[in-house]
Design a protein around this motif. Structure first.
Motif, mmCIF file in Angstrom:
data_model
loop_
_atom_site.group_PDB
_atom_site.id
_atom_site.type_symbol
_atom_site.label_atom_id
_atom_site.label_comp_id
_atom_site.label_asym_id
_atom_site.label_seq_id
_atom_site.Cartn_x
_atom_site.Cartn_y
_atom_site.Cartn_z
ATOM 1 N N ALA A 70 14.100 -5.467 73.397
ATOM 2 C CA ALA A 70 12.791 -6.121 73.471
ATOM 3 C C ALA A 70 11.719 -5.308 72.747
ATOM 4 O O ALA A 70 10.867 -5.865 72.051
ATOM 5 C CB ALA A 70 12.390 -6.349 74.931
ATOM 6 N N VAL A 71 11.754 -3.990 72.901
ATOM 7 C CA VAL A 71 10.767 -3.134 72.230
ATOM 8 C C VAL A 71 10.958 -3.196 70.719
ATOM 9 O O VAL A 71 9.984 -3.341 69.970
ATOM 10 C CB VAL A 71 10.841 -1.682 72.745
ATOM 11 N N ARG A 72 12.183 -3.115 70.259
ATOM 12 C CA ARG A 72 12.440 -3.185 68.811
ATOM 13 C C ARG A 72 11.979 -4.518 68.226
ATOM 14 O O ARG A 72 11.408 -4.569 67.145
ATOM 15 C CB ARG A 72 13.913 -2.939 68.519
ATOM 16 N N GLY A 75 3.795 0.970 68.359
ATOM 17 C CA GLY A 75 4.742 2.068 68.448
ATOM 18 C C GLY A 75 4.198 3.299 69.143
ATOM 19 O O GLY A 75 4.890 4.298 69.275
ATOM 20 N N ASN A 76 2.955 3.220 69.597
ATOM 21 C CA ASN A 76 2.360 4.364 70.282
ATOM 22 C C ASN A 76 1.926 4.016 71.710
ATOM 23 O O ASN A 76 1.212 4.780 72.345
ATOM 24 C CB ASN A 76 1.168 4.902 69.492
ATOM 25 N N ILE A 94 6.892 3.268 80.402
ATOM 26 C CA ILE A 94 7.792 3.594 79.295
ATOM 27 C C ILE A 94 6.922 3.957 78.115
ATOM 28 O O ILE A 94 6.125 3.134 77.649
ATOM 29 C CB ILE A 94 8.711 2.397 78.963
ATOM 30 N N GLU A 95 7.043 5.200 77.673
ATOM 31 C CA GLU A 95 6.226 5.687 76.560
ATOM 32 C C GLU A 95 6.992 5.555 75.260
ATOM 33 O O GLU A 95 8.174 5.887 75.189
ATOM 34 C CB GLU A 95 5.855 7.152 76.801
#
Length: 68
Positions: free
Chosen positions: A28-30, A40-41, A65-66
């Motif tokens: 999901a993040v990608r 992305g930060n 989640i960092e």
């Protein structure tokens, strides 16, 4: 109740939960990075809930989640 079987079963469930949840979060993040929804930060608040309906049991864990 057999404590060893019970404990092993819980551990197996939690391992499966952790591995599959990590895989899905990474996916999901990608995807969000690729389509510009994330830079992305970010630090993403997250909540996970485990429920066992037969026991009317729920347990919630919150964290972040960092990405950087």
């Amino acid at each position: 109740m057999n404590e060893d079987i019970f404990n092993t079963s819980i551990r197996r469930f939690l391992k499966t939960l952790g591995v599959t949840a990590q895989r899905e979060i990474e996916k999901a993040v990608r995807e969000a990075l690729a389509d510009g929804r994330l830079k992305g930060n970010e630090k993403l608040p997250a909540t996970a809930t485990v429920a066992i309906g037969a026991l009317s049991f729920t347990h919630e864990v919150s964290g972040a989640i960092e990405l950087e």
